[in-house]
Design a protein around this motif. Structure first.
Motif, PDB file in Angstrom:
ATOM      1  N   SER A   1      10.704 -13.347  11.899  1.00  0.00           N
ATOM      2  CA  SER A   1      11.393 -14.046  12.978  1.00  0.00           C
ATOM      3  C   SER A   1      11.818 -13.067  14.048  1.00  0.00           C
ATOM      4  CB  SER A   1      12.627 -14.762  12.413  1.00  0.00           C
ATOM      5  OG  SER A   1      13.566 -13.813  11.943  1.00  0.00           O
ATOM      6  N   ALA A   2      12.354 -13.605  15.138  1.00  0.00           N
ATOM      7  CA  ALA A   2      12.777 -12.735  16.233  1.00  0.00           C
ATOM      8  C   ALA A   2      13.861 -11.775  15.792  1.00  0.00           C
ATOM      9  CB  ALA A   2      13.271 -13.590  17.410  1.00  0.00           C
ATOM     10  N   GLY A   3      14.653 -12.196  14.819  1.00  0.00           N
ATOM     11  CA  GLY A   3      15.715 -11.319  14.336  1.00  0.00           C
ATOM     12  C   GLY A   3      15.242 -10.293  13.344  1.00  0.00           C
ATOM     13  N   GLY A   4      13.954 -10.355  12.974  1.00  0.00           N
ATOM     14  CA  GLY A   4      13.412  -9.343  12.076  1.00  0.00           C
ATOM     15  C   GLY A   4      13.442  -9.737  10.624  1.00  0.00           C
ATOM     16  N   GLU A   5      13.973 -10.953  10.303  1.00  0.00           N
ATOM     17  CA  GLU A   5      14.025 -11.366   8.911  1.00  0.00           C
ATOM     18  C   GLU A   5      12.728 -12.066   8.520  1.00  0.00           C
ATOM     19  OE1 GLU A   5      17.429  -9.538   8.368  1.00  0.00           O
ATOM     20  OE2 GLU A   5      16.402 -10.689   6.796  1.00  0.00           O
ATOM     21  N   ALA A   6      12.292 -11.842   7.300  1.00  0.00           N
ATOM     22  CA  ALA A   6      11.054 -12.458   6.833  1.00  0.00           C
ATOM     23  C   ALA A   6      11.279 -13.938   6.565  1.00  0.00           C
ATOM     24  CB  ALA A   6      10.578 -11.761   5.567  1.00  0.00           C
ATOM     25  N   THR A   7      10.328 -14.749   6.986  1.00  0.00           N
ATOM     26  CA  THR A   7      10.418 -16.178   6.706  1.00  0.00           C
ATOM     27  C   THR A   7       9.952 -16.441   5.289  1.00  0.00           C
ATOM     28  OG1 THR A   7       8.198 -16.503   7.564  1.00  0.00           O
ATOM     29  CG2 THR A   7      10.016 -16.762   9.111  1.00  0.00           C
ATOM     30  N   ALA A   8      10.615 -17.351   4.613  1.00  0.00           N
ATOM     31  CA  ALA A   8      10.298 -17.642   3.214  1.00  0.00           C
ATOM     32  C   ALA A   8       9.036 -18.486   3.127  1.00  0.00           C
ATOM     33  CB  ALA A   8      11.467 -18.372   2.564  1.00  0.00           C
ATOM     34  N   GLN A   9       8.301 -18.312   2.057  1.00  0.00           N
ATOM     35  CA  GLN A   9       7.137 -19.136   1.789  1.00  0.00           C
ATOM     36  C   GLN A   9       7.414 -19.959   0.540  1.00  0.00           C
ATOM     37  OE1 GLN A   9       3.517 -16.973   1.556  1.00  0.00           O
ATOM     38  NE2 GLN A   9       3.671 -16.100   3.602  1.00  0.00           N
ATOM     39  N   GLU A  10       6.808 -21.127   0.511  1.00  0.00           N
ATOM     40  CA  GLU A  10       7.059 -22.010  -0.623  1.00  0.00           C
ATOM     41  C   GLU A  10       6.546 -21.394  -1.915  1.00  0.00           C
ATOM     42  OE1 GLU A  10       6.106 -26.611  -1.998  1.00  0.00           O
ATOM     43  OE2 GLU A  10       5.531 -25.875  -0.001  1.00  0.00           O
ATOM     44  N   HIS A  11       5.385 -20.737  -1.849  1.00  0.00           N
ATOM     45  CA  HIS A  11       4.805 -20.101  -3.029  1.00  0.00           C
ATOM     46  C   HIS A  11       4.584 -18.626  -2.706  1.00  0.00           C
ATOM     47  CE1 HIS A  11       4.279 -23.985  -4.897  1.00  0.00           C
ATOM     48  NE2 HIS A  11       3.633 -24.417  -3.825  1.00  0.00           N
ATOM     49  N   PRO A  12       5.568 -17.779  -2.945  1.00  0.00           N
ATOM     50  CA  PRO A  12       5.421 -16.362  -2.596  1.00  0.00           C
ATOM     51  C   PRO A  12       4.319 -15.695  -3.413  1.00  0.00           C
ATOM     52  CG  PRO A  12       7.386 -16.712  -3.928  1.00  0.00           C
ATOM     53  CD  PRO A  12       6.864 -18.071  -3.566  1.00  0.00           C
ATOM     54  N   LEU A  13       3.724 -14.692  -2.818  1.00  0.00           N
ATOM     55  CA  LEU A  13       2.686 -13.909  -3.479  1.00  0.00           C
ATOM     56  C   LEU A  13       3.356 -12.887  -4.385  1.00  0.00           C
ATOM     57  CD1 LEU A  13      -0.440 -13.332  -3.501  1.00  0.00           C
ATOM     58  CD2 LEU A  13       0.045 -11.554  -1.805  1.00  0.00           C
ATOM     59  N   ARG A  14       3.072 -12.970  -5.668  1.00  0.00           N
ATOM     60  CA  ARG A  14       3.653 -12.024  -6.629  1.00  0.00           C
ATOM     61  C   ARG A  14       2.729 -10.813  -6.738  1.00  0.00           C
ATOM     62  NH1 ARG A  14       7.224 -13.404 -10.553  1.00  0.00           N
ATOM     63  NH2 ARG A  14       5.979 -12.379 -12.165  1.00  0.00           N
ATOM     64  N   VAL A  15       3.270  -9.654  -6.411  1.00  0.00           N
ATOM     65  CA  VAL A  15       2.479  -8.429  -6.466  1.00  0.00           C
ATOM     66  C   VAL A  15       3.229  -7.398  -7.297  1.00  0.00           C
ATOM     67  CG1 VAL A  15       1.552  -8.898  -4.164  1.00  0.00           C
ATOM     68  CG2 VAL A  15       3.468  -7.302  -4.420  1.00  0.00           C
ATOM     69  N   THR A  16       2.477  -6.458  -7.827  1.00  0.00           N
ATOM     70  CA  THR A  16       3.085  -5.296  -8.468  1.00  0.00           C
ATOM     71  C   THR A  16       2.481  -4.053  -7.847  1.00  0.00           C
ATOM     72  OG1 THR A  16       3.724  -4.324 -10.594  1.00  0.00           O
ATOM     73  CG2 THR A  16       1.423  -5.006 -10.362  1.00  0.00           C
ATOM     74  N   LEU A  17       3.209  -2.978  -7.892  1.00  0.00           N
ATOM     75  CA  LEU A  17       2.780  -1.730  -7.252  1.00  0.00           C
ATOM     76  C   LEU A  17       2.477  -0.686  -8.314  1.00  0.00           C
ATOM     77  CD1 LEU A  17       2.400   0.056  -4.708  1.00  0.00           C
ATOM     78  CD2 LEU A  17       4.833   0.635  -4.895  1.00  0.00           C
ATOM     79  N   HIS A  18       1.252  -0.180  -8.277  1.00  0.00           N
ATOM     80  CA  HIS A  18       0.893   0.963  -9.117  1.00  0.00           C
ATOM     81  C   HIS A  18       1.156   2.227  -8.307  1.00  0.00           C
ATOM     82  CE1 HIS A  18      -1.333   3.787 -11.601  1.00  0.00           C
ATOM     83  NE2 HIS A  18      -2.008   4.141 -10.523  1.00  0.00           N
ATOM     84  N   ASP A  19       2.158   3.001  -8.722  1.00  0.00           N
ATOM     85  CA  ASP A  19       2.485   4.243  -8.018  1.00  0.00           C
ATOM     86  C   ASP A  19       1.471   5.322  -8.369  1.00  0.00           C
ATOM     87  OD1 ASP A  19       5.351   4.019  -6.722  1.00  0.00           O
ATOM     88  OD2 ASP A  19       5.468   2.987  -8.653  1.00  0.00           O
ATOM     89  N   PRO A  20       0.740   5.861  -7.383  1.00  0.00           N
ATOM     90  CA  PRO A  20      -0.185   6.961  -7.676  1.00  0.00           C
ATOM     91  C   PRO A  20       0.581   8.208  -8.114  1.00  0.00           C
ATOM     92  CG  PRO A  20      -0.665   5.951  -5.540  1.00  0.00           C
ATOM     93  CD  PRO A  20       0.663   5.434  -5.976  1.00  0.00           C
ATOM     94  N   CYS A  21       0.035   8.921  -9.080  1.00  0.00           N
ATOM     95  CA  CYS A  21       0.702  10.121  -9.595  1.00  0.00           C
ATOM     96  C   CYS A  21       0.971  11.134  -8.486  1.00  0.00           C
ATOM     97  CB  CYS A  21      -0.154  10.776 -10.679  1.00  0.00           C
ATOM     98  SG  CYS A  21      -0.456   9.734 -12.125  1.00  0.00           S
ATOM     99  N   TYR A  22      -0.039  11.357  -7.634  1.00  0.00           N
ATOM    100  CA  TYR A  22       0.090  12.404  -6.627  1.00  0.00           C
ATOM    101  C   TYR A  22       1.000  12.004  -5.475  1.00  0.00           C
ATOM    102  CZ  TYR A  22      -3.031  15.816  -8.634  1.00  0.00           C
ATOM    103  OH  TYR A  22      -3.574  16.777  -9.451  1.00  0.00           O
ATOM    104  N   LEU A  23       1.301  10.722  -5.341  1.00  0.00           N
ATOM    105  CA  LEU A  23       2.235  10.279  -4.314  1.00  0.00           C
ATOM    106  C   LEU A  23       3.651  10.215  -4.873  1.00  0.00           C
ATOM    107  CD1 LEU A  23       2.449   9.328  -1.380  1.00  0.00           C
ATOM    108  CD2 LEU A  23       2.092   6.985  -2.196  1.00  0.00           C
ATOM    109  N   ALA A  24       3.823   9.604  -6.049  1.00  0.00           N
ATOM    110  CA  ALA A  24       5.158   9.399  -6.608  1.00  0.00           C
ATOM    111  C   ALA A  24       5.716  10.676  -7.223  1.00  0.00           C
ATOM    112  CB  ALA A  24       5.117   8.283  -7.648  1.00  0.00           C
ATOM    113  N   ARG A  25       4.978  11.256  -8.173  1.00  0.00           N
ATOM    114  CA  ARG A  25       5.459  12.487  -8.803  1.00  0.00           C
ATOM    115  C   ARG A  25       5.097  13.711  -7.977  1.00  0.00           C
ATOM    116  NH1 ARG A  25       4.378   9.650 -13.671  1.00  0.00           N
ATOM    117  NH2 ARG A  25       2.157  10.128 -13.567  1.00  0.00           N
ATOM    118  N   GLY A  26       3.845  13.751  -7.523  1.00  0.00           N
ATOM    119  CA  GLY A  26       3.356  14.950  -6.857  1.00  0.00           C
ATOM    120  C   GLY A  26       4.074  15.266  -5.569  1.00  0.00           C
ATOM    121  N   MET A  27       4.322  14.240  -4.731  1.00  0.00           N
ATOM    122  CA  MET A  27       4.985  14.466  -3.451  1.00  0.00           C
ATOM    123  C   MET A  27       6.343  13.786  -3.364  1.00  0.00           C
ATOM    124  SD  MET A  27       1.813  14.496  -0.744  1.00  0.00           S
ATOM    125  CE  MET A  27       1.150  12.898  -1.183  1.00  0.00           C
TER     126      MET A  27
END
Length: 693
Positions: free
Chosen positions: A541-567
């Protein structure tokens, strides 16, 4: 105090003679360690000394790394703090004020004695519980069983504490000191002993006092020869541990006559020799290691066993053979072992030095690595694919300039050219079709944000990460120097890449070759653009807040070793996901710095055997159980390993086809939320570089 010491010396001369033997034991142990360190290979470990000292003091006292496992923190704090208090008050009450009115009024020291003994008993109880009753609970790899040395030291400490408690209780019944009211633990025991005859209590007190001193002397004598020496060496190991970033490797001097890695014990660096002496054999490194998980005790790589083998190795043969040549090639260089070590030991550094010796000196390494090195040497990529394939793809995108309206092109920056962002493709981005889709998505986002960008084109070679992690330091130097020459002829403000391996190598390891480069991973760069408002995902929205969706996309994040631990960057990817409307992030059980490895690093992508267990299998199992729509990655290697691993799971277990999520690169998901009408971003076919190899 002087008169009290003279009294103690005159009364107990044998005790002081035994303490002199303890001192000799310490001198011999320290002298032996100093000689080993002096003969070892040099390595730089005293940069940014004030910051190092502050961090070492913090982690030695607060013990922050230990508290990553709360129960382990309770155990260690109880034993360490209790033992130090017992030692301090023991000296005060037995050698400084062992008699007279001062002794009778010493309420605080004796209260501290009881508190210390209680802490030690709690710590020992927790240690026994963890080692014998909770070894496998909640962990991918169970904690290793207690060693004979561990049990012996715990037993000696337990004997010392129990006899100290008995001695103090008996003393209360015999002398009725004023401080007995402060002895909250020993006074109740004294009440139970009141029914004994006085001669019996006197006899028991003499025996308990003797056993107590024997236990204290025994602990002091054994300290420099057992794992307890970490009380002295752990602060030094923390002071000299690898400084951030964790992924940066130490350089090796190729201008010597060799060996260029660790052939014998004397070829280790002094820091590695110090680590072998300081190790407490807690097994956290083995529990975190994906190779140890996959081997499951079948004789593969086990970091704790590796450290123990190297510490016990003589000079009879190559260290790599003593450790098992197959084992050293199972390491994925994920840095999990380095990250979890509470005293700053780096098993990874030892593995890399063992690999260097096998590659550069012995020329004994697996055949797939010969193909890898040959491909890098002849064609500049680890698969040995024709460079013309990548160059033709770039040419097909009409990219030979920085003109506006070039669509989804990847313009090439000519020598003496200038741009804002030099987009580093990496081998995956240049040759792997999945990764190419992510590169195009990144280009779309940069254009959307008004960022001028370009690529090196034909002048871009492999950054050298696969060669260096596989032990071929000489090939890495050759590849790096060619890239540095290409960088030096162009002007740019920043290098941005999708590959954490490339980001680490370019930003942190080219420094040793005299090339400081302004490199950032794409996730961090895009997170800055979102914060600055130059990228705004659709639906905000204009105020920068995310608009809600009726069925949100469920995601998970795989942290790469060299990004999370390495750096050390676990925030940038989550910042971008939080900016996407209608996206719910579901964290995996192991995430952030504790993320499980996909199994691609350290050359493992080229060393996988069809019938061997995947190093990334525990991660695949977590993803299958996550009940999410998408697995988001921020590394092309992770994308390939997880997507291929998921496809194999579905092929072998068709009934579980709906359980494994689709894999998507972070920038592709962001690009879908920040569309550019001028770009047709239809995904290409999914033939990968591994398929073409």
């Amino acid at each position: 105090m002087g008169s009290e010491l003279r009294y103690s010396f005159d009364t107990y001369p044998l005790t002081y003679a035994l303490w002199a033997a303890v001192a000799v034991s310490w001198v011999l142990a320290i002298a032996g360690l100093v000689v080993r360190l002096a003969r070892a290979r040099p390595v730089a470990r005293f940069d940014r000394l004030p910051a190092r000292i502050a961090a070492a003091l913090r982690d030695s006292t607060v013990q922050r790394p230990v508290w990553r496992r709360p129960l382990g923190g309770v155990m260690h704090l109880g034993i360490m703090l209790g033992a130090l208090l017992v030692l301090m008050t023991f000296v005060i009450t037995h050698y400084v004020t062992p008699r007279g009115s001062e002794w009778s009024r010493s309420h605080l020291p004796h209260a501290l004695v009881d508190a210390a003994m209680l802490l030690v008993l709690i710590g020992l109880a927790v240690a026994a519980w963890r080692r014998h009753f909770r070894r496998g609970e909640g962990r991918v790899v169970p904690a290793p069983p207690a060693r004979a040395e561990d049990v012996g030291l715990w037993a000696l400490l337990l004997v010392g504490v129990l006899t100290a408690l008995l001695s103090e209780a008996l003393l209360i019944t015999l002398a009725l000191p004023a401080w007995r009211r402060s002895a909250f633990l020993s006074a109740p025991i004294a009440a139970l002993l009141e029914g004994m005859s006085k001669p019996l209590r006197r006899g028991l007190y003499g025996w308990s006092w003797s056993v107590l001193h024997a236990a204290v002397l025994g602990m002091a004598f054994l300290l420099p020869w057992t794992k307890w020496r970490h009380l002295v060496l752990a602060p030094v190991a923390l002071l000299t541990r690898k400084s951030a970033p964790l992924a940066r490797l130490d350089a090796v001097d190729l201008d010597t006559d060799g060996p260029f890695g660790a052939l014998r014990r004397r070829d280790l660096t002094w820091k590695e020799s110090l680590d072998l002496a300081a190790c407490v054999h807690c097994g956290r490194c083995s529990q975190a290691c994906p190779a140890a998980t996959a081997a499951a005790g079948d004789g593969g790589l086990d970091p704790r066993r590796l450290l123990e083998t190297l510490a016990a190795a003589d000079s009879a043969g190559p260290l790599a053979e003593a450790c098992g040549e197959d084992a050293i090639w199972q390491c994925a260089t994920c840095m999990a072992c380095d990250d979890v070590c509470p005293i700053g030991i780096s098993p990874l550094s030892l593995v890399i030095d063992l690999r260097r010796e096998r590659v550069l000196d012995a020329a004994r390494f697996p055949q797939p690595l010969r193909d890898l090195f040959d491909g890098l040497t002849r064609r500049g990529n680890p698969w040995g694919l024709a460079q013309a394939e990548r160059d033709d793809w770039l040419a097909s995108l009409n990219g030979d300039g920085l003109a506006e309206g070039a669509g989804g092109a990847l313009p090439t920056l000519a020598p003496d050219g200038e741009t804002d962002v030099l987009l580093w493709l990496g081998c995956m981005g240049g040759y792997d079709v999945r990764a190419r889709n992510a590169v195009l998505a990144l280009a779309q986002l940069l254009r959307r944000a008004g960022v001028r960008y370009a690529v090196l084109g034909a002048d871009e070679g492999c950054c050298g990460d696969p060669a260096r992690r596989a032990g071929n330091e000489a090939l890495w130097v050759d590849l790096a120097e060619a890239n540095i020459a290409a960088f030096s002829s162009r002007r740019f403000e920043r290098i941005v890449t999708l590959c954490p391996h490339c980001a680490n190598t370019l930003a942190h390891e080219y420094l040793t070759l005299g090339a400081p480069l302004p490199v950032v991973h794409a996730a961090a760069y895009l997170a800055d653009l979102v914060r600055e408002g130059r990228l705004a995902p659709v639906g905000r929205s204009a105020g920068g807040e995310a608009t809600a969706q009726e069925h949100p996309l469920r995601v998970t994040l795989h942290d790469p070793c060299y990004l999370a631990r390495g750096m050390g960057d676990t925030a940038s990817a989550r910042t971008l996901l939080a900016a996407l409307p209608g996206v719910d992030l579901v964290e995996l059980p192991h995430h952030g710095r504790d993320a499980l490895c996909c199994g691609a690093g350290g050359g493992r992508m080229w060393l996988e055997e069809p019938d061997a267990p995947r190093l990334g299998e525990p991660r695949l199992a977590e993803l299958a159980a996550a009940e999410v729509d998408l697995c988001i990655t921020a590394c092309p290697y992770c994308h390939t390993m997880i997507a291929d691993g998921g496809a194999d799971r579905v092929a072998t277990e068709p009934a579980a086809a709906g359980d494994f999520p689709e894999v998507c690169d972070l920038v592709e998901l962001l690009a879908q939320a920040c569309p550019d009408p001028a770009i047709d971003h239809t995904p290409a076919p999914t033939t990968t570089a591994r398929d073409q190899e």
